[in-house]
Design a protein around this motif. Structure first.
Motif, PDB file in Angstrom:
ATOM      1  N   ALA A 155       0.880  -1.169   0.000  1.00 50.17           N
ATOM      2  CA  ALA A 155       0.000   0.000   0.000  1.00 50.17           C
ATOM      3  C   ALA A 155       0.915   1.216   0.000  1.00 50.17           C
ATOM      4  O   ALA A 155       2.031   1.162   0.535  1.00 50.17           O
ATOM      5  N   ASN A 156       0.464   2.306  -0.601  1.00 53.28           N
ATOM      6  CA  ASN A 156       1.334   3.473  -0.705  1.00 53.28           C
ATOM      7  C   ASN A 156       0.561   4.767  -0.466  1.00 53.28           C
ATOM      8  O   ASN A 156      -0.668   4.814  -0.584  1.00 53.28           O
ATOM      9  N   TRP A 193      -3.959   6.614   1.795  1.00 53.68           N
ATOM     10  CA  TRP A 193      -3.324   5.342   1.462  1.00 53.68           C
ATOM     11  C   TRP A 193      -4.085   4.652   0.339  1.00 53.68           C
ATOM     12  O   TRP A 193      -5.317   4.588   0.353  1.00 53.68           O
ATOM     13  N   VAL A 195      -4.201   1.259  -2.620  1.00 53.85           N
ATOM     14  CA  VAL A 195      -3.793  -0.072  -3.064  1.00 53.85           C
ATOM     15  C   VAL A 195      -4.180  -0.186  -4.522  1.00 53.85           C
ATOM     16  O   VAL A 195      -5.371  -0.162  -4.861  1.00 53.85           O
ATOM     17  N   LEU A 200      -7.381   2.581   0.472  1.00 54.57           N
ATOM     18  CA  LEU A 200      -7.253   1.526   1.467  1.00 54.57           C
ATOM     19  C   LEU A 200      -8.295   1.781   2.545  1.00 54.57           C
ATOM     20  O   LEU A 200      -8.213   2.769   3.284  1.00 54.57           O
TER      21      LEU A 200
END
Length: 223
Positions: A155-156, A193, A195, A200
């Motif tokens: 996840a970023n 966040w 995905v 997320l």
């Protein structure tokens, strides 16, 4: 012969100029940045889901570079970039944290003989990726075919950020200095966040804020 003399004189003039104005016009070089783990006056440093940054309490080492240039006695323009990663194990699960960033801005360079002090404000961004390792040791072709191959599920988050800098430089030669400093970085992420570019779920809005600090050291080469 006259041509050779002119070249020699030109080289000598450049060398003299550089020795006189060493680091007055600018410089740059590599740096090593340390992002502390744990907490500092209740500052969480990096706000990540699933596991807390204190699990990375021995910190993360990032490698980068910096550079600046300008007019002596006035403002200087410059920037820096960095990237680093760390893997930890918690409750038998392996996680990898990757942190990178890039900034540009203005700073003030005050020289006192062989010592210089820099203070500045920079604008840029910070990217953080948090991954959970899965299917460890599954490295067969069949694992690739059935989707059970070893890897990380990431996840970023990307932040728009501002960084405040204070650093100290010590001139070793007219063309080289040692520099150490600290950075305070604050940021906000509009998307939060993600995905695969999808939100997320299950996180509070506070995870969109970044408040972190780092210390760094580097070697600069300038004129």
């Amino acid at each position: 012969m006259k041509k050779d003399m002119k070249v020699l004189l030109a080289v000598l003039l450049v060398c003299v100029s550089l020795s006189v104005f060493g680091f007055e016009f600018g410089g740059g070089g590599p740096l090593v940045m340390f992002i502390p783990g744990g907490t500092f006056f209740d500052l969480k440093n990096i706000n990540i889901p699933v596991i807390d940054f204190p699990n990375f309490e021995d910190g993360i080492i990032a490698i980068g570079g910096f550079g600046y240039g300008g007019v002596p006695g006035l403002s200087y323009g410059g920037g820096f970039g960095f990237g680093g990663e760390k893997e930890v194990t918690k409750d038998g699960k392996k996680y990898k944290l990757e942190v990178s960033g890039g900034f540009g801005g203005m700073l003030k360079n005050l020289s006192f003989g062989n010592v210089s002090l820099q203070a500045g404000a920079h604008f840029g961004g910070v990217d953080i990726m948090l991954g959970r390792k899965v299917n460890e040791n599954n490295t067969n072709l069949s694992n690739l075919e059935d989707g059970t191959l070893e890897g990380y599920l990431f996840a970023n988050i990307s932040y728009l950020a501002v960084a405040l800098e204070l650093s100290l430089g010590i001139k070793v030669t007219n063309f080289m200095e040692l520099r150490a400093g600290a950075l305070g970085i604050a940021g906000y992420s509009y998307d939060g966040w993600l995905v695969n570019n999808k939100p997320l779920a299950g996180l509070s809005d506070e995870k969109k804020f970044l408040l972190m600090y780092t210390i760094y050291g580097g070697v600069g080469f300038g004129f």
